[in-house]
Design a protein around this motif. Structure first.
Motif, PDB file in Angstrom:
ATOM      1  N   GLY A   1      19.408  -0.346   7.232  1.00  0.00           N
ATOM      2  CA  GLY A   1      18.739  -0.826   6.028  1.00  0.00           C
ATOM      3  C   GLY A   1      19.091  -2.230   5.599  1.00  0.00           C
ATOM      4  N   ALA A   2      19.676  -3.034   6.482  1.00  0.00           N
ATOM      5  CA  ALA A   2      20.136  -4.378   6.097  1.00  0.00           C
ATOM      6  C   ALA A   2      19.054  -5.217   5.416  1.00  0.00           C
ATOM      7  CB  ALA A   2      20.720  -5.102   7.302  1.00  0.00           C
ATOM      8  N   PRO A   3      17.841  -5.316   5.961  1.00  0.00           N
ATOM      9  CA  PRO A   3      16.842  -6.150   5.279  1.00  0.00           C
ATOM     10  C   PRO A   3      16.523  -5.656   3.866  1.00  0.00           C
ATOM     11  CG  PRO A   3      16.105  -5.588   7.508  1.00  0.00           C
ATOM     12  CD  PRO A   3      17.334  -4.779   7.225  1.00  0.00           C
TER      13      PRO A   3
ATOM     14  N   LEU B   1      19.631  -6.170   1.470  1.00  0.00           N
ATOM     15  CA  LEU B   1      19.769  -7.581   1.084  1.00  0.00           C
ATOM     16  C   LEU B   1      18.648  -8.010   0.141  1.00  0.00           C
ATOM     17  CD1 LEU B   1      20.908  -9.100   4.489  1.00  0.00           C
ATOM     18  CD2 LEU B   1      22.258  -8.977   2.392  1.00  0.00           C
ATOM     19  N   ALA B   2      17.420  -7.564   0.410  1.00  0.00           N
ATOM     20  CA  ALA B   2      16.292  -7.935  -0.461  1.00  0.00           C
ATOM     21  C   ALA B   2      16.437  -7.340  -1.856  1.00  0.00           C
ATOM     22  CB  ALA B   2      14.980  -7.480   0.174  1.00  0.00           C
ATOM     23  N   THR B   3      17.004  -6.148  -1.940  1.00  0.00           N
ATOM     24  CA  THR B   3      17.166  -5.493  -3.238  1.00  0.00           C
ATOM     25  C   THR B   3      18.370  -6.026  -4.006  1.00  0.00           C
ATOM     26  OG1 THR B   3      16.191  -3.485  -2.338  1.00  0.00           O
ATOM     27  CG2 THR B   3      17.429  -3.264  -4.381  1.00  0.00           C
TER      28      THR B   3
ATOM     29  N   SER C   1      17.555 -13.474  -4.024  1.00  0.00           N
ATOM     30  CA  SER C   1      17.465 -14.928  -3.839  1.00  0.00           C
ATOM     31  C   SER C   1      17.986 -15.383  -2.478  1.00  0.00           C
ATOM     32  CB  SER C   1      18.233 -15.649  -4.955  1.00  0.00           C
ATOM     33  OG  SER C   1      19.607 -15.307  -4.888  1.00  0.00           O
ATOM     34  N   VAL C   2      18.558 -14.455  -1.693  1.00  0.00           N
ATOM     35  CA  VAL C   2      19.072 -14.803  -0.370  1.00  0.00           C
ATOM     36  C   VAL C   2      17.992 -14.515   0.661  1.00  0.00           C
ATOM     37  CG1 VAL C   2      20.809 -14.249   1.378  1.00  0.00           C
ATOM     38  CG2 VAL C   2      21.448 -14.321  -1.027  1.00  0.00           C
ATOM     39  N   ASN C   3      17.637 -15.541   1.417  1.00  0.00           N
ATOM     40  CA  ASN C   3      16.625 -15.378   2.460  1.00  0.00           C
ATOM     41  C   ASN C   3      17.316 -15.176   3.797  1.00  0.00           C
ATOM     42  OD1 ASN C   3      14.442 -15.803   0.713  1.00  0.00           O
ATOM     43  ND2 ASN C   3      14.688 -18.022   0.869  1.00  0.00           N
ATOM     44  N   GLY C   4      17.089 -14.030   4.406  1.00  0.00           N
ATOM     45  CA  GLY C   4      17.689 -13.752   5.713  1.00  0.00           C
ATOM     46  C   GLY C   4      19.027 -13.060   5.564  1.00  0.00           C
TER      47      GLY C   4
END
Length: 195
Positions: free
Chosen positions: A125-127, A130-132, A136-139
């Motif tokens: 579930g890394a993407p 990180l998105a949740t 503000s962090v892209n990638g």
């Protein structure tokens, strides 16, 4: 404060000034080797930030730091709990090699059984994580997935220090830390050049 009072009530003890230079020298030698090991361990686990920042810039360092903390913060937290129990256990068992080996395997299994489910969730579930958690962090998902492998290795890495210290081999720990510092710094630099 409460623990200090409780200990004195249950087992009264008053410090006395007793100077035994041979004991003091042995303890200071052991302590200096253990301290050196911890400083070098801190160096080789954190020098990667300097390398990433130097080679790829501040934005990439920020993304890497978020991925690193997402994966390795829970791993290090769990491993530190096991380490605190492992050292006195290994010290107590240092003369019984079979029991020592069996306990090392039990601690390794316990560490892995606790850490692997967390790493699997992060790897899958890394993407989304990180998105949740860090919109503000892209990638950073690829870095987090690679760091999951590092987290698995860290589960084993965290047990050799209390094992060798518990056996009274702090000098060997220091030697391992020197070798690891040189190897991992070289690997960090080499990988940054390759990428």
């Amino acid at each position: 404060f409460i623990t200090g009072i409780g200990v004195q009530l249950c087992h009264p003890w008053r410090p006395r000034f007793v100077l035994q230079l041979t004991h003091a020298r042995r303890w200071l030698t052991f302590a200096s080797k253990t301290l050196g090991t911890w400083y070098l361990t801190h160096f080789y686990t954190n020098v990667v930030y300097q390398v990433v920042g130097y080679r790829f810039g501040d934005a990439s360092l920020g993304v890497f730091k978020v991925a690193y903390d997402l994966v390795l913060y829970p791993v290090n937290w769990i491993s530190n709990v096991v380490q605190q129990v492992a050292f006195p256990t290994f010290a107590r068992l240092r003369h019984d090699r079979e029991a020592l080996a069996a306990q090392f395997i039990r601690f390794s299994r316990q560490n892995l059984a606790t850490i692997l489910p967390i790493l699997v969730v992060i790897m899958v579930g890394a993407p989304d994580i990180l998105a949740t958690a860090f919109p503000s962090v892209n990638g950073g998902a690829t870095a987090a997935r690679v760091l999951c492998v590092v987290g698995t290795l860290r589960a084993f890495d965290s047990l050799y220090i209390p094992l060798l210290d518990g056996m009274g081999w702090a000098g060997r720990n220091l030697l391992v830390a020197v070798v690891a510092s040189l190897a991992l710094f070289g690997l960090d630099v080499g990988m940054s050049v390759a990428f």
